[in-house]
Design a protein around this motif. Structure first.
Motif, PDB file in Angstrom:
ATOM      1  N   SER A   1      -4.945  -7.529   0.977  1.00 32.68           N
ATOM      2  CA  SER A   1      -3.590  -7.286   1.459  1.00 32.68           C
ATOM      3  C   SER A   1      -2.836  -8.602   1.428  1.00 32.68           C
ATOM      4  O   SER A   1      -3.383  -9.657   1.769  1.00 32.68           O
TER       5      SER A   1
ATOM      6  N   SER B   1       1.027  -5.876   6.210  1.00 32.88           N
ATOM      7  CA  SER B   1       1.050  -6.507   4.891  1.00 32.88           C
ATOM      8  C   SER B   1       2.107  -5.826   4.031  1.00 32.88           C
ATOM      9  O   SER B   1       2.587  -4.744   4.342  1.00 32.88           O
ATOM     10  N   ASP B   2       2.467  -6.486   2.942  1.00 35.73           N
ATOM     11  CA  ASP B   2       3.512  -5.984   2.055  1.00 35.73           C
ATOM     12  C   ASP B   2       2.953  -5.353   0.786  1.00 35.73           C
ATOM     13  O   ASP B   2       3.552  -4.440   0.226  1.00 35.73           O
ATOM     14  N   VAL B   3       1.815  -5.865   0.325  1.00 32.11           N
ATOM     15  CA  VAL B   3       1.210  -5.404  -0.924  1.00 32.11           C
ATOM     16  C   VAL B   3      -0.291  -5.268  -0.708  1.00 32.11           C
ATOM     17  O   VAL B   3      -0.911  -6.131  -0.093  1.00 32.11           O
ATOM     18  N   LEU B   4      -0.856  -4.183  -1.216  1.00 32.46           N
ATOM     19  CA  LEU B   4      -2.306  -3.983  -1.191  1.00 32.46           C
ATOM     20  C   LEU B   4      -2.801  -3.952  -2.628  1.00 32.46           C
ATOM     21  O   LEU B   4      -2.316  -3.168  -3.447  1.00 32.46           O
ATOM     22  N   CYS B   5      -3.749  -4.823  -2.934  1.00 30.05           N
ATOM     23  CA  CYS B   5      -4.296  -4.940  -4.293  1.00 30.05           C
ATOM     24  C   CYS B   5      -5.746  -4.485  -4.313  1.00 30.05           C
ATOM     25  O   CYS B   5      -6.495  -4.748  -3.379  1.00 30.05           O
TER      26      CYS B   5
ATOM     27  N   PHE C   1      -0.144  -1.923  -4.690  1.00 30.21           N
ATOM     28  CA  PHE C   1       0.743  -0.971  -4.039  1.00 30.21           C
ATOM     29  C   PHE C   1       1.624  -1.707  -3.036  1.00 30.21           C
ATOM     30  O   PHE C   1       1.144  -2.564  -2.300  1.00 30.21           O
ATOM     31  N   VAL C   2       2.885  -1.357  -2.991  1.00 28.92           N
ATOM     32  CA  VAL C   2       3.769  -1.852  -1.941  1.00 28.92           C
ATOM     33  C   VAL C   2       3.494  -0.993  -0.718  1.00 28.92           C
ATOM     34  O   VAL C   2       3.420   0.236  -0.813  1.00 28.92           O
ATOM     35  N   THR C   3       3.320  -1.639   0.444  1.00 28.89           N
ATOM     36  CA  THR C   3       2.901  -0.917   1.644  1.00 28.89           C
ATOM     37  C   THR C   3       3.819  -1.213   2.830  1.00 28.89           C
ATOM     38  O   THR C   3       4.634  -2.132   2.776  1.00 28.89           O
ATOM     39  N   THR C   4       3.626  -0.430   3.871  1.00 24.77           N
ATOM     40  CA  THR C   4       4.268  -0.712   5.151  1.00 24.77           C
ATOM     41  C   THR C   4       3.202  -1.284   6.071  1.00 24.77           C
ATOM     42  O   THR C   4       2.016  -1.261   5.754  1.00 24.77           O
ATOM     43  N   GLY C   5       3.613  -1.771   7.215  1.00 29.43           N
ATOM     44  CA  GLY C   5       2.652  -2.308   8.172  1.00 29.43           C
ATOM     45  C   GLY C   5       2.654  -3.820   8.152  1.00 29.43           C
ATOM     46  O   GLY C   5       3.643  -4.455   7.796  1.00 29.43           O
TER      47      GLY C   5
END
Length: 170
Positions: free
Chosen positions: A76, A107-111, A101-105
């Motif tokens: 993340s 973190s901003d990005v999950l790889c 993926f662009v995420t909420t929470g």
């Protein structure tokens, strides 16, 4: 950019998708035999599902682990404000980043990362942290896959619900 309307999937669409999942190299004629429908019906359904983006391609399903990249992790990323395009370009330049993926929470990005070894994974993590747009990263090692990627059970819920609400006559 607008997303095209999702097609209303019925039991034949689901049977066709399941047949393709079970027999990925099968042709239209064999699909029509397996499903007991006309070849033109199979071709029309495949065309409609392709145009709607439900079927995204006909390429082989690849396995990173079988190809020697059996070390996997999720990372993340917290990124600098407004740096999403820059981070995307940087992630695309790192071959070990297989999905992002662009995420909420928090973190901003999950790889999703794949590597041939722990040293290779460390190299990918170092590459990620070289970015001036990445403020913080957190990694989690994958020990094993509990459920492989799947969509058919989810798609079946929409078709089953739609058919349950349909009138008894046809």
């Amino acid at each position: 950019m607008s997303t095209p309307a999702a097609p209303a999937l019925d039991s034949l669409d689901l049977a066709l998708l399941q047949a393709l999942a079970d027999h990925p190299r099968v042709g239209d004629l064999e699909l029509s035999r397996l499903l007991s429908v006309a070849r033109a019906t199979v071709q029309g359904r495949l065309r409609r599902l392709g145009e709607a983006g439900v079927i995204r391609g006909w390429s082989p399903e690849l396995s990173a682990a079988a190809a020697g990249f059996d070390v996997a992790a999720f990372v993340s990323l917290e990124i600098a404000q407004g740096a999403l395009d820059t981070v995307r370009d940087e992630l695309l330049a790192i071959p070990g980043v297989v999905e992002a993926f662009v995420t909420t929470g928090t973190s901003d990005v999950l790889c999703r990362i794949a590597a041939a070894s722990h040293a290779g994974l460390q190299g990918v993590l170092l590459d990620l942290n070289r970015s001036t747009s990445v403020v913080r990263s957190t990694s989690v090692m994958v020990l094993s896959t509990l459920i492989e990627p799947r969509l058919l059970p989810l798609l079946a819920t929409t078709a089953a619900g739609r058919e349950a609400r349909a009138p008894a006559y046809r």
